[in-house]
Design an enzyme around this catalytic site. Structure first.
Site, mmCIF file in Angstrom:
data_model
loop_
_atom_site.group_PDB
_atom_site.id
_atom_site.type_symbol
_atom_site.label_atom_id
_atom_site.label_comp_id
_atom_site.label_asym_id
_atom_site.label_seq_id
_atom_site.Cartn_x
_atom_site.Cartn_y
_atom_site.Cartn_z
ATOM 1 N N CYS A 264 0.908 -0.482 8.856
ATOM 2 C CA CYS A 264 1.761 -0.216 7.692
ATOM 3 C C CYS A 264 3.207 0.029 8.116
ATOM 4 O O CYS A 264 4.149 -0.397 7.440
ATOM 5 C CB CYS A 264 1.236 0.982 6.907
ATOM 6 S SG CYS A 264 -0.420 0.744 6.227
ATOM 7 N N ARG B 87 -3.996 -4.335 1.312
ATOM 8 C CA ARG B 87 -2.590 -4.748 1.357
ATOM 9 C C ARG B 87 -2.361 -5.778 0.246
ATOM 10 O O ARG B 87 -2.379 -6.990 0.475
ATOM 11 C CB ARG B 87 -2.253 -5.317 2.732
ATOM 12 C CG ARG B 87 -2.505 -4.323 3.844
ATOM 13 C CD ARG B 87 -2.121 -4.846 5.218
ATOM 14 N NE ARG B 87 -2.654 -3.961 6.242
ATOM 15 C CZ ARG B 87 -2.129 -2.793 6.597
ATOM 16 N NH1 ARG B 87 -1.015 -2.385 6.006
ATOM 17 N NH2 ARG B 87 -2.688 -2.042 7.523
#
EC number: 1.11.1.24
Length: 216
Positions: A46, A121
């Protein structure tokens, strides 16, 4: 769960830039936006994604597109993580990040995989009228390619403005390069028009249903 072509749900969200209303926050400015979720703050993949987005954020903004992040972390976690990125990677995250700590918006948008408690995601591309134009999902273990998302946004905006379609790997397609596809004829009259346009050199065709031209 929402799908492409639907209106983005009207919601009020808590972010690192304060409370905002979606999609109005962006659409009232005449802007598109990219809502992207990440599994968790203070995680390696991330962090690389946020770094990568910030490095490309001006390219998105030149297209009239704003990014906004989301995870099920609380806002103080977002703030500390953003500070860590600035202090350690010398990049200042300047776009808002939603603190969806109850997971309500993530659930509504279908961002949480089956059996999971954190988001995948996901990427939602929403136009200036609040319509969802694209949805992309990556699993937690694979980071996104922002250059591909940038290509997607460019292609969507061109398609919207010019009424054309974009081929595989545009603008580097193996068959037609950076040219764009003329929508296939849907009537006999349109087929004749395609053939006339080809005869005039206005378009090129492999066949009447597969025509293309330079982007004007």
């Amino acid at each position: 769960m929402v799908v492409i072509g639907e209106k983005f749900p009207e919601v009020e969200v808590k972010t690192t830039h304060g409370v905002i209303k979606l999609p109005d926050y962006f659409t009232k400015q005449g802007k598109w936006f990219i809502l992207f979720s990440h599994p968790a703050d203070f995680t390696p993949v991330c962090t690389t994604e946020f770094y990568g987005m910030q490095k490309r954020v001006e390219e998105f903004r030149k297209l009239g597109v704003e990014p906004i992040g989301l995870s099920v972390d609380q806002v103080f976690s977002h703030i500390k993580w953003i500070e860590w990125i600035k202090d350690n990677l010398s990049v200042e995250i300047d776009f808002p990040v939603i603190a969806d700590d109850r997971g309500e918006l993530a659930e509504k948008l279908g961002m949480i995989p089956s059996g999971a408690t954190i988001t995948a995601r996901a990427v939602f591309v929403v136009d200036d009228k609040g319509i969802i134009r694209a949805i992309v999902y990556y699993p937690a273990e694979v980071g996104r390619d922002w250059d591909e998302i940038l290509r997607l946004v460019k292609a969507l905006k061109i398609s919207t403005e010019k009424g054309v379609a974009l081929p595989h790997k545009w603008p580097n397609n193996e068959l037609i390069g950076d040219k764009v596809i003329v929508p296939p004829a849907s009537t006999i009259e349109e087929k004749k028009q395609r053939e006339e346009a080809k005869a005039k050199g206005e378009i090129e065709c492999y066949d009447w249903w597969f025509c293309y031209k330079k982007l004007e």
